[in-house]
Design an enzyme around this catalytic site. Structure first.
Site, PDB file in Angstrom:
ATOM      1  N   LYS A   1       2.244  -3.375   7.311  1.00  0.00           N
ATOM      2  CA  LYS A   1       2.451  -3.567   5.862  1.00  0.00           C
ATOM      3  C   LYS A   1       3.907  -3.243   5.498  1.00  0.00           C
ATOM      4  O   LYS A   1       4.514  -3.916   4.658  1.00  0.00           O
ATOM      5  CB  LYS A   1       1.495  -2.683   5.054  1.00  0.00           C
TER       6      LYS A   1
ATOM      7  N   THR B   1       0.820  -1.208   0.000  1.00  0.00           N
ATOM      8  CA  THR B   1       0.000   0.000   0.000  1.00  0.00           C
ATOM      9  C   THR B   1       0.858   1.264   0.000  1.00  0.00           C
ATOM     10  O   THR B   1       1.990   1.248   0.510  1.00  0.00           O
ATOM     11  CB  THR B   1      -0.908   0.007   1.249  1.00  0.00           C
ATOM     12  N   ASP B   2       0.282   2.340  -0.523  1.00  0.00           N
ATOM     13  CA  ASP B   2       0.987   3.632  -0.476  1.00  0.00           C
ATOM     14  C   ASP B   2       1.145   4.139   0.958  1.00  0.00           C
ATOM     15  O   ASP B   2       1.950   5.042   1.222  1.00  0.00           O
ATOM     16  CB  ASP B   2       0.280   4.683  -1.348  1.00  0.00           C
ATOM     17  N   GLU B   3       0.371   3.560   1.891  1.00  0.00           N
ATOM     18  CA  GLU B   3       0.435   4.054   3.273  1.00  0.00           C
ATOM     19  C   GLU B   3       1.793   3.793   3.920  1.00  0.00           C
ATOM     20  O   GLU B   3       2.106   4.392   4.950  1.00  0.00           O
ATOM     21  CB  GLU B   3      -0.679   3.430   4.124  1.00  0.00           C
TER      22      GLU B   3
ATOM     23  N   TYR C   1      -1.541  -0.379  11.209  1.00  0.00           N
ATOM     24  CA  TYR C   1      -1.769  -1.047   9.917  1.00  0.00           C
ATOM     25  C   TYR C   1      -0.609  -0.799   8.961  1.00  0.00           C
ATOM     26  O   TYR C   1      -0.003  -1.744   8.431  1.00  0.00           O
ATOM     27  CB  TYR C   1      -3.082  -0.552   9.279  1.00  0.00           C
TER      28      TYR C   1
HETATM   29  P1  NAD Z   1     -10.123  -6.853   2.660  1.00  0.00           P
HETATM   30  O1  NAD Z   1     -10.063  -6.558   4.122  1.00  0.00           O
HETATM   31  O2  NAD Z   1     -11.359  -6.524   1.889  1.00  0.00           O
HETATM   32  O3  NAD Z   1      -9.845  -8.424   2.410  1.00  0.00           O
HETATM   33  C1  NAD Z   1      -8.866  -9.112   3.101  1.00  0.00           C
HETATM   34  C2  NAD Z   1      -9.088 -10.614   2.861  1.00  0.00           C
HETATM   35  O4  NAD Z   1      -8.027 -11.323   3.500  1.00  0.00           O
HETATM   36  C3  NAD Z   1     -10.400 -11.146   3.438  1.00  0.00           C
HETATM   37  O5  NAD Z   1     -11.025 -12.021   2.530  1.00  0.00           O
HETATM   38  C4  NAD Z   1      -9.960 -11.911   4.683  1.00  0.00           C
HETATM   39  O6  NAD Z   1     -10.815 -12.992   5.029  1.00  0.00           O
HETATM   40  C5  NAD Z   1      -8.579 -12.390   4.252  1.00  0.00           C
HETATM   41  N1  NAD Z   1      -7.691 -12.642   5.399  1.00  0.00           N
HETATM   42  C6  NAD Z   1      -7.456 -11.836   6.464  1.00  0.00           C
HETATM   43  N2  NAD Z   1      -6.606 -12.423   7.317  1.00  0.00           N
HETATM   44  C7  NAD Z   1      -6.280 -13.630   6.766  1.00  0.00           C
HETATM   45  C8  NAD Z   1      -5.426 -14.676   7.164  1.00  0.00           C
HETATM   46  N3  NAD Z   1      -4.739 -14.626   8.316  1.00  0.00           N
HETATM   47  N4  NAD Z   1      -5.309 -15.755   6.357  1.00  0.00           N
HETATM   48  C9  NAD Z   1      -6.005 -15.824   5.194  1.00  0.00           C
HETATM   49  N5  NAD Z   1      -6.832 -14.874   4.784  1.00  0.00           N
HETATM   50  C10 NAD Z   1      -6.972 -13.772   5.554  1.00  0.00           C
HETATM   51  O7  NAD Z   1      -8.853  -6.146   2.053  1.00  0.00           O
HETATM   52  P2  NAD Z   1      -8.651  -5.428   0.628  1.00  0.00           P
HETATM   53  O8  NAD Z   1      -9.110  -4.031   0.725  1.00  0.00           O
HETATM   54  O9  NAD Z   1      -9.157  -6.304  -0.436  1.00  0.00           O
HETATM   55  O10 NAD Z   1      -7.054  -5.384   0.557  1.00  0.00           O
HETATM   56  C11 NAD Z   1      -6.325  -6.485   0.007  1.00  0.00           C
HETATM   57  C12 NAD Z   1      -4.848  -6.172   0.078  1.00  0.00           C
HETATM   58  O11 NAD Z   1      -4.574  -4.974  -0.638  1.00  0.00           O
HETATM   59  C13 NAD Z   1      -4.341  -5.925   1.503  1.00  0.00           C
HETATM   60  O12 NAD Z   1      -3.073  -6.523   1.609  1.00  0.00           O
HETATM   61  C14 NAD Z   1      -4.234  -4.415   1.613  1.00  0.00           C
HETATM   62  O13 NAD Z   1      -3.218  -4.062   2.507  1.00  0.00           O
HETATM   63  C15 NAD Z   1      -3.881  -4.045   0.180  1.00  0.00           C
HETATM   64  N6  NAD Z   1      -4.304  -2.698  -0.265  1.00  0.00           N
HETATM   65  C16 NAD Z   1      -5.610  -2.307  -0.133  1.00  0.00           C
HETATM   66  C17 NAD Z   1      -5.995  -1.061  -0.618  1.00  0.00           C
HETATM   67  C18 NAD Z   1      -7.432  -0.592  -0.530  1.00  0.00           C
HETATM   68  O14 NAD Z   1      -7.724   0.545  -0.894  1.00  0.00           O
HETATM   69  N7  NAD Z   1      -8.379  -1.416  -0.088  1.00  0.00           N
HETATM   70  C19 NAD Z   1      -5.063  -0.223  -1.222  1.00  0.00           C
HETATM   71  C20 NAD Z   1      -3.733  -0.653  -1.329  1.00  0.00           C
HETATM   72  C21 NAD Z   1      -3.374  -1.900  -0.862  1.00  0.00           C
HETATM   73  O1  TDX Z   2     -16.295   6.749   8.404  1.00  0.00           O
HETATM   74  C1  TDX Z   2     -15.270   7.219   7.876  1.00  0.00           C
HETATM   75  N1  TDX Z   2     -15.113   8.574   7.803  1.00  0.00           N
HETATM   76  C2  TDX Z   2     -14.013   9.170   7.264  1.00  0.00           C
HETATM   77  O2  TDX Z   2     -13.922  10.407   7.235  1.00  0.00           O
HETATM   78  C3  TDX Z   2     -14.223   6.384   7.330  1.00  0.00           C
HETATM   79  C4  TDX Z   2     -14.348   4.890   7.366  1.00  0.00           C
HETATM   80  C5  TDX Z   2     -13.123   7.000   6.779  1.00  0.00           C
HETATM   81  N2  TDX Z   2     -12.995   8.351   6.769  1.00  0.00           N
HETATM   82  C6  TDX Z   2     -11.781   8.962   6.163  1.00  0.00           C
HETATM   83  C7  TDX Z   2     -10.468   8.436   6.681  1.00  0.00           C
HETATM   84  C8  TDX Z   2      -9.564   8.551   5.478  1.00  0.00           C
HETATM   85  O3  TDX Z   2      -9.021   9.862   5.399  1.00  0.00           O
HETATM   86  O4  TDX Z   2     -11.812   8.625   4.775  1.00  0.00           O
HETATM   87  C9  TDX Z   2     -10.490   8.345   4.284  1.00  0.00           C
HETATM   88  C10 TDX Z   2     -10.466   6.937   3.722  1.00  0.00           C
HETATM   89  O5  TDX Z   2     -10.603   6.057   4.809  1.00  0.00           O
HETATM   90  P1  TDX Z   2     -10.587   4.451   4.626  1.00  0.00           P
HETATM   91  O6  TDX Z   2     -11.634   4.081   3.642  1.00  0.00           O
HETATM   92  O7  TDX Z   2     -10.615   3.846   5.982  1.00  0.00           O
HETATM   93  O8  TDX Z   2      -9.200   4.233   3.880  1.00  0.00           O
HETATM   94  P2  TDX Z   2      -7.674   4.597   4.271  1.00  0.00           P
HETATM   95  O9  TDX Z   2      -7.504   4.771   5.723  1.00  0.00           O
HETATM   96  O10 TDX Z   2      -7.253   5.719   3.374  1.00  0.00           O
HETATM   97  O11 TDX Z   2      -6.943   3.219   3.846  1.00  0.00           O
HETATM   98  C11 TDX Z   2      -7.306   2.544   2.620  1.00  0.00           C
HETATM   99  O12 TDX Z   2      -6.387   2.799   1.597  1.00  0.00           O
HETATM  100  C12 TDX Z   2      -5.120   2.223   1.699  1.00  0.00           C
HETATM  101  C13 TDX Z   2      -7.432   1.024   2.835  1.00  0.00           C
HETATM  102  O13 TDX Z   2      -8.372   0.758   3.872  1.00  0.00           O
HETATM  103  C14 TDX Z   2      -6.108   0.413   3.136  1.00  0.00           C
HETATM  104  O14 TDX Z   2      -6.224  -1.011   3.247  1.00  0.00           O
HETATM  105  C15 TDX Z   2      -5.165   0.740   1.995  1.00  0.00           C
HETATM  106  O15 TDX Z   2      -3.873   0.261   2.267  1.00  0.00           O
END
Ligand code: NAD
Ligand code: TDX
Length: 339
Positions: A157, A125-127, A153
């Site tokens: 990562k 992730t970019d985080e 988190y």
């Molecule tokens: P998500 O939370 O929707 O899904 C995570 C999945 O992993 C779920 O199906 C969960 O059951 C499974 N999981 C969790 N712990 C596990 C374990 N111990 N063993 C096996 N399976 C397990 O997450 P997402 O948003 O789809 O993110 C997927 C990946 O992408 C993550 O690694 C996250 O860090 C990365 N990522 C997400 C975003 C975003 O915006 N959502 C952005 C950049 C990177």
């Molecule tokens: O209820 C809310 N109100 C609010 O203002 C929630 C859930 C979020 N927020 C804000 C927090 C953040 O500035 O919105 C922004 C986005 O929040 P999230 O959806 O929780 O995402 P973020 O924290 O940016 O992280 C996401 O992007 C990077 C994913 O959850 C991560 O898994 C990924 O790595």
């Protein structure tokens, strides 16, 4: 190829599996997922019976189980999406993040080493780069930006990323890492900003914006992320990190107002609540490397992607209504009850 996709019952992992089955029908896809609160088997219902797909309920930290699966399937590659992914939950309870995101990554890579130096891709992730100031729009995260994390988190990562690069240098494991910006699209769990605001809007519930809502995220349609990972898996240079993002920065408050507008709901639903602890101000990816090396560019414009996403949530109410009627309600009360 036989590819193990971990976390494939979650948001991005499931979209990646759909992409791979459509684009590479000759590949065999094994989805390994623990089915935590974020994993949803109903997401995969339409592909369960496909002959080149298998679902295995397993924890990536379960070494014995993971090794047995490698023994059975002899995978050519692993793409690791499995993670605890929600920043707010990591602030509440960091330890499961360390366990899954760091220990789980090491177990998967140990299995890759034990079964013939299997190709490994880490979805990061970019985080991991921390945040950028709002008053410096000229600054972007490149692959050279130092790791500088803010939340449990992002620290977990970043720990995993360092371990991945250590497995390359120490053991010669053929690894790549992608660091993507915020994704949005179908099957996004409704604890995250966009799906939470859509669900609350549709239920005429308050829209909880953290602080003033000026924090900026760089949004990418999930299908574009999946295409980037596919490209890196097949054409990426071993040992490289690739940033993925589409120069689509938006302040949270503007996203929430846009969702109100699209759903014909009043902005008076917006409530400003206590800010997230350590809240990152701005994320912004410089995707020059993946564009120049692999030719990747985002294809879905935000105006189109957000409409498609809202449409999906309107058309798939049972999917998210089932989620928010369960344990989610306790989570919501804990997170937002006294905010
Ligand atoms: P998500 O939370 O929707 O899904 C995570 C999945 O992993 C779920 O199906 C969960 O059951 C499974 N999981 C969790 N712990 C596990 C374990 N111990 N063993 C096996 N399976 C397990 O997450 P997402 O948003 O789809 O993110 C997927 C990946 O992408 C993550 O690694 C996250 O860090 C990365 N990522 C997400 C975003 C975003 O915006 N959502 C952005 C950049 C990177
Ligand atoms: O209820 C809310 N109100 C609010 O203002 C929630 C859930 C979020 N927020 C804000 C927090 C953040 O500035 O919105 C922004 C986005 O929040 P999230 O959806 O929780 O995402 P973020 O924290 O940016 O992280 C996401 O992007 C990077 C994913 O959850 C991560 O898994 C990924 O790595």
């Amino acid at each position: 190829m036989t590819i193990i996709v971990t976390g494939g019952a979650g948001f991005i992992g499931s979209n990646f599996i759909f992409h791979m089955l459509a684009e590479h029908p000759e590949d065999r896809i094994i989805c390994l997922d623990k089915l935590t609160y974020a994993g949803n088997l109903s997401t995969l219902k339409d592909i369960m019976d496909k002959p080149n797909f298998r679902f295995v309920k397993l924890d990536i930290c379960d070494r014995e189980g993971v090794y047995q699966l490698f023994e059975e399937e002899k995978p050519d590659a692993v793409v690791n999406f499995a993670a605890e992914s929600h920043v707010d939950r990591s602030i509440e309870n960091p330890s499961i993040f360390l366990q899954t995101n760091i220990i789980g990554t090491s177990v998967l890579m140990d299995a890759c080493r034990a079964f013939g130096n299997v190709r490994y891709h880490q979805v990061s992730t970019d985080e991991v780069y921390g945040d950028l100031p709002l008053d410096r729009p000229d600054l972007f995260f490149t692959e050279e930006t130092p790791i500088h994390t803010s939340s449990p988190y992002s620290s977990s990562k970043a720990g995993a990323d360092l371990l991945v690069l250590a497995y390359l240098r120490t053991y010669g494991l053929p690894v790549t890492i992608s660091r993507c910006s915020n994704n949005y699209g179908p099957y996004h769990f409704p604890e995250k900003l966009i799906p939470l605001m859509i669900a609350n809007c549709l239920n005429d519930k308050p829209l909880p914006v953290y602080g003033e809502g000026k924090n900026v995220r760089d949004w990418l349609y999930v299908e574009d992320h999946c295409k980037a990972i596919d490209l890196i898996l097949h054409k990426g240079r071993i040992g490289e990190v690739y940033n993925v993002g589409g120069h689509n920065e938006m302040a949270n408050i503007d996203i929430v107002k846009l969702i109100c507008h699209e759903l014909h709901k009043p902005e008076s639903l917006i409530t400003h609540v206590t800010d997230r602890k350590g809240h990152d101000m701005r994320y912004a990816i410089d995707p020059t490397k993946i564009h120049s090396e692999l030719g990747w560019l985002p294809e879905t414009k935000f105006e189109d992607g957000i409409k498609k996403t809202i449409r999906w949530y309107l058309d798939n109410k049972p999917w998210w209504e089932e989620i928010i009627s369960g344990e989610y309600q306790n989570y919501y009360e804990r997170m937002y009850g006294n905010r």
